[in-house]
Design a protein around this motif. Structure first.
Motif, short mmCIF file in Angstrom:
data_model
loop_
_atom_site.label_atom_id
_atom_site.label_comp_id
_atom_site.label_asym_id
_atom_site.label_seq_id
_atom_site.Cartn_x
_atom_site.Cartn_y
_atom_site.Cartn_z
N UNK A 116 2.15 13.77 3.66
CA UNK A 116 2.66 14.67 4.60
C UNK A 116 4.12 14.63 4.84
N UNK A 117 4.24 14.56 6.22
CA UNK A 117 5.68 14.62 6.87
C UNK A 117 6.05 13.27 7.13
N UNK A 118 5.36 12.31 6.62
CA UNK A 118 5.93 10.87 7.34
C UNK A 118 5.90 9.69 6.06
N UNK A 119 7.05 9.01 5.79
CA UNK A 119 7.15 8.16 4.73
C UNK A 119 6.12 6.96 5.08
N UNK A 120 5.61 6.45 4.06
CA UNK A 120 4.58 5.31 4.15
C UNK A 120 4.64 4.69 2.80
N UNK A 121 4.45 3.38 2.94
CA UNK A 121 4.39 2.27 2.00
C UNK A 121 3.31 2.69 0.76
N UNK A 122 3.91 2.62 -0.10
CA UNK A 122 2.78 2.87 -1.44
C UNK A 122 1.87 1.93 -1.76
N UNK A 123 1.01 1.92 -2.03
CA UNK A 123 -0.02 0.78 -2.67
C UNK A 123 -0.42 0.91 -3.97
N UNK A 124 -0.38 -0.12 -4.64
CA UNK A 124 -1.00 -0.11 -6.07
C UNK A 124 -2.53 0.11 -5.83
N UNK A 125 -3.13 1.08 -6.83
CA UNK A 125 -4.60 1.13 -7.05
C UNK A 125 -5.07 0.32 -8.15
#
Length: 127
Positions: A116-125
């Motif tokens: 959305x409008x917030x950066x977040x840590x990407x996690x591996x699936x």
């Protein structure tokens, strides 16, 4: 970009391609947002204006500061362009992050994306 064009962007608000930072931000937050946008769709970041409180602070950061931040902490390095928008003796720094095929990008060895409008840590699936 001129002041009237910026007002139009402000009216649209934040999204996964537009982010505003007032005075209470760190360079790490800016670096995370740059990487998150580069990993998502590209976008624009505006430093020195708080759209929640409608306050124009002006940016203290420079293009050199941002380039140093990117060359020091972003892998691979991200090409950005900047422009200054001046209003009432205050300067807003607009950062343009272009869409690229060199993803993923990392900031301090962490991968971020826009949620959305917030950066977040990407996690591996896991499959």
């Amino acid at each position: 970009m001129n002041w009237l064009e910026l007002i139009s962007v402000i009216k649209t608000g934040e999204s996964n391609t537009v982010k505003f930072f007032g005075k209470d931000m760190t360079l790490d937050e800016v670096g995370i947002a740059i990487v998150a946008m580069a990993n998502t769709k590209a976008g624009r970041i505006f430093l020195g204006i708080d759209i929640r409180n409608c306050h124009l602070y002006g940016a203290l950061e420079t293009t050199d500061t941002l380039n140093t931040l990117i060359s020091t902490h972003c892998r691979p390095a991200i090409n950005i362009s900047t422009e200054r928008i001046i209003k009432n003796d205050k300067t807003i720094l607009a950062i343009h992050i272009n869409e690229t095929e060199s993803r993923p990008y990392y900031f301090k060895n962490m991968c971020y994306i826009m949620d959305g409008k917030t950066p977040r840590l990407a996690l591996l699936e896991k499959s």
